[in-house]
Design an enzyme around this catalytic site. Sequence first.
Site, short mmCIF file in Angstrom:
data_model
loop_
_atom_site.label_atom_id
_atom_site.label_comp_id
_atom_site.label_asym_id
_atom_site.label_seq_id
_atom_site.Cartn_x
_atom_site.Cartn_y
_atom_site.Cartn_z
N ASP A 94 0.83 -1.21 0.00
CA ASP A 94 0.00 0.00 0.00
C ASP A 94 0.86 1.26 0.00
O ASP A 94 0.57 2.22 -0.71
CB ASP A 94 -0.97 0.00 1.19
CG ASP A 94 -0.29 -0.30 2.53
OD1 ASP A 94 0.94 -0.48 2.57
OD2 ASP A 94 -1.01 -0.38 3.54
N ASP A 97 7.06 3.89 3.10
CA ASP A 97 7.31 4.96 4.06
C ASP A 97 8.83 5.01 4.29
O ASP A 97 9.54 5.59 3.48
CB ASP A 97 6.49 4.64 5.33
CG ASP A 97 6.60 5.70 6.40
OD1 ASP A 97 6.97 6.83 6.09
OD2 ASP A 97 6.32 5.40 7.57
N VAL A 147 -2.09 8.78 6.66
CA VAL A 147 -3.31 8.61 5.87
C VAL A 147 -3.95 7.25 6.17
O VAL A 147 -3.27 6.31 6.57
CB VAL A 147 -3.02 8.72 4.35
CG1 VAL A 147 -2.64 10.14 3.97
CG2 VAL A 147 -1.93 7.75 3.92
N ASP A 153 -4.57 1.55 7.38
CA ASP A 153 -5.30 1.57 8.65
C ASP A 153 -4.65 2.44 9.70
O ASP A 153 -3.46 2.78 9.63
CB ASP A 153 -5.40 0.15 9.21
CG ASP A 153 -4.05 -0.33 9.78
OD1 ASP A 153 -3.04 -0.26 9.05
OD2 ASP A 153 -4.03 -0.76 10.95
N ARG A 159 -9.58 0.76 6.99
CA ARG A 159 -9.06 0.15 5.76
C ARG A 159 -10.13 0.12 4.67
O ARG A 159 -9.84 0.09 3.49
CB ARG A 159 -8.63 -1.30 6.01
CG ARG A 159 -7.39 -1.47 6.88
CD ARG A 159 -6.91 -2.93 6.77
NE ARG A 159 -6.02 -3.32 7.84
CZ ARG A 159 -4.70 -3.15 7.82
NH1 ARG A 159 -4.14 -2.54 6.78
NH2 ARG A 159 -3.96 -3.56 8.82
P1 IMP Z 1 7.82 1.22 5.97
O1 IMP Z 1 8.33 -0.13 6.38
O2 IMP Z 1 8.31 2.29 6.90
O3 IMP Z 1 8.08 1.57 4.54
O4 IMP Z 1 6.28 1.20 6.23
C1 IMP Z 1 5.40 0.52 5.43
C2 IMP Z 1 4.16 0.17 6.20
O5 IMP Z 1 3.87 1.16 7.18
C3 IMP Z 1 2.96 0.14 5.28
O6 IMP Z 1 2.75 -1.15 4.77
C4 IMP Z 1 1.85 0.58 6.20
O7 IMP Z 1 1.31 -0.54 6.88
C5 IMP Z 1 2.49 1.45 7.23
N1 IMP Z 1 2.30 2.90 6.98
C6 IMP Z 1 3.22 3.82 6.63
N2 IMP Z 1 2.69 5.05 6.50
C7 IMP Z 1 1.37 4.91 6.78
C8 IMP Z 1 0.26 5.84 6.81
O8 IMP Z 1 0.35 7.06 6.54
N3 IMP Z 1 -0.94 5.29 7.15
C9 IMP Z 1 -1.12 3.97 7.45
N4 IMP Z 1 -0.12 3.08 7.41
C10 IMP Z 1 1.12 3.55 7.10
MG MG Z 2 0.83 -2.34 5.66
#
Ligand code: IMP
Ligand code: MG
Length: 180
Positions: A94, A97, A147, A153, A159
Amino acid sequence: MRTVISADELRTGIASLARRLEAHYQGQPVTIVGLLNGSLLILGDLVRELRIPVEYDTLRVSAYRGEATTAGAVLVEVGHVPPVRGRHLLLLDDILDTGATLHAVTELARGWGALSVRTAVLLWKRDRTRAGFLPDEYIREIPDVFVVGYGLDYNRQYRQLPQIVEFDPSIPAARQGLPS
Ligand code: IMP
Ligand code: MG
């Protein structure tokens, strides 16, 4: 409710991603592996939009824990290895980040014998992604705001929303126009 991406914009964004994937894979065998739970809705919409033969599978992964809006350790389910030997693998999530989740899953997936391993995300928080990791495909860049909706979520809620909206956990959901 501050809409970041409307349901209509999601539809057109997914259609253009589908066209890029069709052009990239040129009818070669491809398996899309969606990271659960966040990519469930986009996975369903994307595979129905694709006009090339495709298989899909899922992998349960979590990074956020409970009510935190900052990432925790990346947990990948054990016991299921998507059968991708001799096929191209596209990991779908999705949102990208920090990049920790897709980075960890990409490393793991390199051992599965796929012809190639690429990544696609709906949203990309480019400013937060640590250097050196970028998605191969993304639909939309967003600033550093939290978001929810269309798979994303807060503490397992929201979701199901058909659009993506900004969410501030310090303000009651009802005051943000969200179902509570
Ligand atoms: P990363 O490992 O930091 O890239 O984070 C990825 C995961 O963090 C995604 O699969 C989401 O589950 C969650 N995530 C990151 N930003 C958001 C947000 O703004 N809203 C909801 N979930 C987020
Ligand atoms: Mg996720």
